[in-house]
Design a protein around this motif. Structure first.
Motif, mmCIF file in Angstrom:
data_model
loop_
_atom_site.group_PDB
_atom_site.id
_atom_site.type_symbol
_atom_site.label_atom_id
_atom_site.label_comp_id
_atom_site.label_asym_id
_atom_site.label_seq_id
_atom_site.Cartn_x
_atom_site.Cartn_y
_atom_site.Cartn_z
ATOM 1 N N ILE A 48 -3.238 0.747 -27.374
ATOM 2 C CA ILE A 48 -2.300 0.758 -26.247
ATOM 3 C C ILE A 48 -2.554 1.951 -25.318
ATOM 4 O O ILE A 48 -2.541 1.797 -24.095
ATOM 5 N N LEU A 49 -2.803 3.129 -25.878
ATOM 6 C CA LEU A 49 -3.021 4.298 -25.002
ATOM 7 C C LEU A 49 -4.227 4.111 -24.100
ATOM 8 O O LEU A 49 -4.185 4.444 -22.919
ATOM 9 N N GLU A 50 -5.300 3.557 -24.673
ATOM 10 C CA GLU A 50 -6.512 3.331 -23.860
ATOM 11 C C GLU A 50 -6.225 2.327 -22.752
ATOM 12 O O GLU A 50 -6.718 2.467 -21.627
ATOM 13 N N ARG A 51 -5.411 1.308 -23.068
ATOM 14 C CA ARG A 51 -5.133 0.263 -22.077
ATOM 15 C C ARG A 51 -4.130 0.739 -21.020
ATOM 16 O O ARG A 51 -4.266 0.445 -19.834
ATOM 17 N N ILE A 52 -3.137 1.485 -21.469
ATOM 18 C CA ILE A 52 -2.049 1.878 -20.558
ATOM 19 C C ILE A 52 -2.505 2.937 -19.539
ATOM 20 O O ILE A 52 -1.881 3.126 -18.492
ATOM 21 N N THR A 53 -3.623 3.609 -19.845
ATOM 22 C CA THR A 53 -4.128 4.639 -18.913
ATOM 23 C C THR A 53 -5.165 4.069 -17.940
ATOM 24 O O THR A 53 -5.732 4.803 -17.131
ATOM 25 N N GLU A 54 -5.428 2.781 -18.043
ATOM 26 C CA GLU A 54 -6.379 2.117 -17.144
ATOM 27 C C GLU A 54 -5.587 1.161 -16.244
ATOM 28 O O GLU A 54 -4.914 0.260 -16.746
ATOM 29 N N PRO A 55 -5.598 1.352 -14.914
ATOM 30 C CA PRO A 55 -4.819 0.437 -14.057
ATOM 31 C C PRO A 55 -5.270 -1.017 -14.242
ATOM 32 O O PRO A 55 -6.458 -1.273 -14.445
ATOM 33 N N GLU A 56 -4.326 -1.949 -14.188
ATOM 34 C CA GLU A 56 -4.718 -3.363 -14.240
ATOM 35 C C GLU A 56 -5.568 -3.714 -13.015
ATOM 36 O O GLU A 56 -6.487 -4.521 -13.102
ATOM 37 N N ARG A 57 -5.234 -3.105 -11.897
ATOM 38 C CA ARG A 57 -5.982 -3.395 -10.660
ATOM 39 C C ARG A 57 -5.831 -2.216 -9.692
ATOM 40 O O ARG A 57 -4.745 -1.667 -9.570
ATOM 41 N N THR A 58 -6.918 -1.880 -9.009
ATOM 42 C CA THR A 58 -6.872 -0.813 -7.992
ATOM 43 C C THR A 58 -7.406 -1.375 -6.685
ATOM 44 O O THR A 58 -8.518 -1.892 -6.650
ATOM 45 N N ILE A 59 -6.615 -1.284 -5.647
ATOM 46 C CA ILE A 59 -7.029 -1.849 -4.353
ATOM 47 C C ILE A 59 -7.160 -0.686 -3.355
ATOM 48 O O ILE A 59 -6.233 0.106 -3.201
ATOM 49 N N ILE A 60 -8.317 -0.605 -2.711
ATOM 50 C CA ILE A 60 -8.548 0.453 -1.704
ATOM 51 C C ILE A 60 -9.033 -0.228 -0.425
ATOM 52 O O ILE A 60 -9.926 -1.086 -0.497
ATOM 53 N N PHE A 61 -8.429 0.114 0.685
ATOM 54 C CA PHE A 61 -8.777 -0.623 1.909
ATOM 55 C C PHE A 61 -8.723 0.245 3.167
ATOM 56 O O PHE A 61 -8.063 1.282 3.205
ATOM 57 N N ARG A 62 -9.428 -0.239 4.188
ATOM 58 C CA ARG A 62 -9.490 0.447 5.484
ATOM 59 C C ARG A 62 -8.245 0.106 6.305
ATOM 60 O O ARG A 62 -7.828 -1.053 6.358
ATOM 61 N N VAL A 63 -7.683 1.118 6.968
ATOM 62 C CA VAL A 63 -6.532 0.859 7.849
ATOM 63 C C VAL A 63 -6.846 1.399 9.246
ATOM 64 O O VAL A 63 -6.594 2.562 9.561
ATOM 65 N N PRO A 64 -7.426 0.550 10.113
ATOM 66 C CA PRO A 64 -7.706 0.991 11.485
ATOM 67 C C PRO A 64 -6.492 0.754 12.382
ATOM 68 O O PRO A 64 -5.780 -0.233 12.223
ATOM 69 N N TRP A 65 -6.231 1.667 13.309
ATOM 70 C CA TRP A 65 -5.093 1.496 14.220
ATOM 71 C C TRP A 65 -5.375 2.267 15.504
ATOM 72 O O TRP A 65 -6.291 3.086 15.544
ATOM 73 N N MET A 66 -4.581 1.995 16.528
ATOM 74 C CA MET A 66 -4.841 2.644 17.817
ATOM 75 C C MET A 66 -3.714 3.607 18.176
ATOM 76 O O MET A 66 -2.541 3.234 18.096
ATOM 77 N N ASP A 67 -4.044 4.846 18.532
ATOM 78 C CA ASP A 67 -2.988 5.805 18.889
ATOM 79 C C ASP A 67 -2.550 5.602 20.340
ATOM 80 O O ASP A 67 -3.097 4.736 21.058
ATOM 81 N N ASP A 68 -1.580 6.403 20.778
ATOM 82 C CA ASP A 68 -0.991 6.196 22.111
ATOM 83 C C ASP A 68 -1.976 6.488 23.245
ATOM 84 O O ASP A 68 -1.770 6.069 24.379
ATOM 85 N N LYS A 69 -3.055 7.225 22.913
ATOM 86 C CA LYS A 69 -4.053 7.502 23.961
ATOM 87 C C LYS A 69 -5.117 6.425 24.035
ATOM 88 O O LYS A 69 -6.084 6.543 24.795
ATOM 89 N N GLY A 70 -5.007 5.414 23.165
ATOM 90 C CA GLY A 70 -6.003 4.340 23.160
ATOM 91 C C GLY A 70 -7.199 4.633 22.260
ATOM 92 O O GLY A 70 -8.180 3.896 22.258
ATOM 93 N N GLU A 71 -7.123 5.730 21.486
ATOM 94 C CA GLU A 71 -8.204 6.082 20.537
ATOM 95 C C GLU A 71 -8.030 5.285 19.247
ATOM 96 O O GLU A 71 -6.907 5.148 18.755
ATOM 97 N N ILE A 72 -9.145 4.840 18.685
ATOM 98 C CA ILE A 72 -9.068 4.154 17.385
ATOM 99 C C ILE A 72 -9.080 5.189 16.274
ATOM 100 O O ILE A 72 -9.889 6.128 16.287
ATOM 101 N N ARG A 73 -8.160 5.061 15.351
ATOM 102 C CA ARG A 73 -8.085 5.962 14.185
ATOM 103 C C ARG A 73 -8.286 5.136 12.932
ATOM 104 O O ARG A 73 -7.944 3.956 12.908
ATOM 105 N N VAL A 74 -8.796 5.778 11.887
ATOM 106 C CA VAL A 74 -9.030 5.060 10.629
ATOM 107 C C VAL A 74 -8.441 5.862 9.467
ATOM 108 O O VAL A 74 -8.759 7.042 9.300
ATOM 109 N N ASN A 75 -7.575 5.213 8.688
ATOM 110 C CA ASN A 75 -7.064 5.824 7.458
ATOM 111 C C ASN A 75 -7.470 4.980 6.259
ATOM 112 O O ASN A 75 -8.034 3.898 6.417
ATOM 113 N N ARG A 76 -7.172 5.536 5.072
ATOM 114 C CA ARG A 76 -7.501 4.805 3.841
ATOM 115 C C ARG A 76 -6.201 4.381 3.156
ATOM 116 O O ARG A 76 -5.306 5.209 2.954
ATOM 117 N N GLY A 77 -6.100 3.099 2.839
ATOM 118 C CA GLY A 77 -4.906 2.577 2.160
ATOM 119 C C GLY A 77 -5.204 2.277 0.697
ATOM 120 O O GLY A 77 -6.358 1.996 0.328
#
Ligand code: NDP
Length: 445
Positions: A48-77
């Motif tokens: 159980i300890l070995e299993r409980i310390t390993e996430p069932e699933r890990t999702i990592i994704f790109r989050v692009p968005w535009m700021d008020d000046k019209g610049e594209i910004r990129v964060n990590r989700g």
């Protein structure tokens, strides 16, 4: 069977490099559990300890968005779906520049035990992004939230994974996230908690974490035949959890005297009463200003770049962020007569601080027990959404209070030894058993 915490941790560190907060959270739990696992070999046999310390699933994704000046910004989700043995994944979203995989894994891991302690059927998860809402316009925050949900929506659902707020994610962000999910799925469901009261939210959810943390402290005091009445209390942070911890402390006759943010803290020896708290709510939730302004308004002292732990007190409520109380801070608190620490934040005391509190035998409640009122009330929001009903403020508050009393009882049951309650052991073992038994019942997965 690993015979020491060090042996088990060596493997965790190897598999999860550069994730110190995750190592810290796992080490604390394994330290509490090892004697229990030796006495109950079925859990070690089922790994159980070995299993409980390993996430069932890990999702990592790109989050692009535009700021008020019209610049594209990129964060990590991110979304860490840690454990679904006893219910859908459940846990908050954090938007803060410090967010990374290790921090979210520590939070998701803690969440598994916390959710189990609430007695409600919720698995554990956590997510967020390295986005900083500070200094952003409402429109920028909205565009970011919409882009974040553009990817997250396919991974969550009311019976799959139900996110909520955390640092940097309050009512405004939950609104933008919910609106985007609804557009994408064409469904009005309880997929997020912390919603506005007019559109599926629960009364008392905003107050729940702070209230719960004080209810828990009240139970610890009662267990020692004492009360919070008249006690001088330090509170750190000035966000959601800190605000409502202050409100409940005042209601129970205690005297909260500090508040902080990442720039410094204020000390108001006369007490932060109901009226002053109204000013803080407006300052932080609407004007989005700095706590220094409180010092100017009420003519009290502001300590730039410092934390409040040097002020003499009876009780401390760390409600800002992880590792905000170091070993030396803990020693100062104990030396100055602090008898109780109830963690509103997640893992605000570092490993040395925890050891100091336990060695001094003061009442020390770890976050996974003391701040579980937030997610418990999120669970109550899910129940109301499923029933398509809204309970009254009194009903929800009574249920929240009852849950905090039960969590305290669980901690005492598993953590009391020779008259001293080790709440860390109590919360870790009490939270573990239900999840571990469910994992064994559901086979190897
Ligand atoms: P908020 O964003 O509302 O407030 C966070 C507060 O902590 C702000 O005052 C912030 O100051 C301060 N803070 C954040 N990061 C740091 C830092 N690195 N150093 C010093 N101060 C910092 O968040 P919440 O009140 O919701 O969350 C606070 C804690 O409670 C977190 O640990 C969270 O995980 C935990 N928690 C929250 C729950 C909830 O229901 N909201 C449930 C259970 C736990 P600044 O404005 O300067 O950043």
């Amino acid at each position: 069977m690993y015979d020491s915490v060090e042996k088990f941790m060596a493997n965790v560190v190897l598999k999860n490099p550069n994730e110190p907060e995750f190592h810290q959270a796992v080490e604390e739990v394994v330290g509490s559990l090892l004697p229990f696992l030796k006495a109950n070999p079925k859990y070690a046999d089922a790994k159980i300890l070995e299993r409980i310390t390993e996430p069932e699933r890990t999702i990592i994704f790109r989050v692009p968005w535009m700021d008020d000046k019209g610049e594209i910004r990129v964060n990590r989700g991110f979304r860490i779906e840690m454990n679904s043995a006893i219910g859908p994944y459940k846990g908050g979203l954090r938007f803060h520049p410090s967010v990374n995989l290790g921090i979210l894994k520590f939070l998701a891991f803690e969440q598994v035990f916390k959710n189990s302690l609430t007695t409600l059927p919720m698995g554990g998860g956590k997510g967020g992004a390295d986005f900083d809402p500070k200094g952003k316009s409402d429109n920028e925050v909205m565009r970011f939230c919409q882009s974040f949900m553009m990817e997250l929506f396919r991974h969550i659902g009311p019976d799959t994974d139900v996110p909520a707020g955390d640092i940097g994610v309050g009512g405004r962000e939950i609104g933008y996230l919910f609106g985007q999910y609804k557009r994408l799925k064409n469904e009005f469901t309880g997929v997020l908690t912390g919603k506005g009261i007019e559109w599926g939210g629960s009364l008392v959810r905003p107050e729940a974490t702070g209230y719960g943390c004080v209810y828990f402290a009240d139970e610890m005091m009662k267990h020692q035949k004492d009360s919070l009445k008249g006690k001088t209390c330090l509170v750190s942070g000035s966000g959601n959890v800190a605000q409502y911890a202050i409100e409940k402390l005042n209601q129970l006759g205690a005297k909260p005297v500090t508040l902080s943010d990442s720039s410094g803290f204020i000390h108001d020896p006369a007490g932060i009463d109901e009226n002053k708290l109204k000013f803080v709510l407006e300052l932080k939730n609407i004007k989005r200003g700095r706590i220094e302004e409180y010092a100017k308004k009420y003519n009290v002292k502001y300590y730039a770049g410092q934390k409040p732990w040097g002020i003499t007190c009876d009780a401390a409520f760390p409600c800002a962020t992880q590792n905000e109380i170091g070993g030396p801070d803990a020693e100062t608190l104990v030396k100055n007569g602090c008898r109780l620490v109830s963690e509103g934040a997640n893992m605000p005391s570092d490993t040395n601080a925890v050891h100091t509190f336990i060695k001094a035998k003061i009442m020390f409640a770890p976050g996974k027990a003391a701040n579980a009122g937030g997610v418990a009330t999120s669970g109550l929001e899910m129940s109301q959404n499923s029933q398509r009903l809204s309970w009254t403020r009194e009903e929800v508050d009574k249920k929240l209070h009852g849950i905090m009393i039960k969590i305290h009882e669980t901690c005492v049951r598993w953590g009391e030894d020779d008259g001293f309650v080790n709440y860390v052991n109590g919360a870790n073992i009490g939270g573990f058993v239900k999840v571990a038994d469910a994992m064994i019942a559901q086979g190897i997965y």
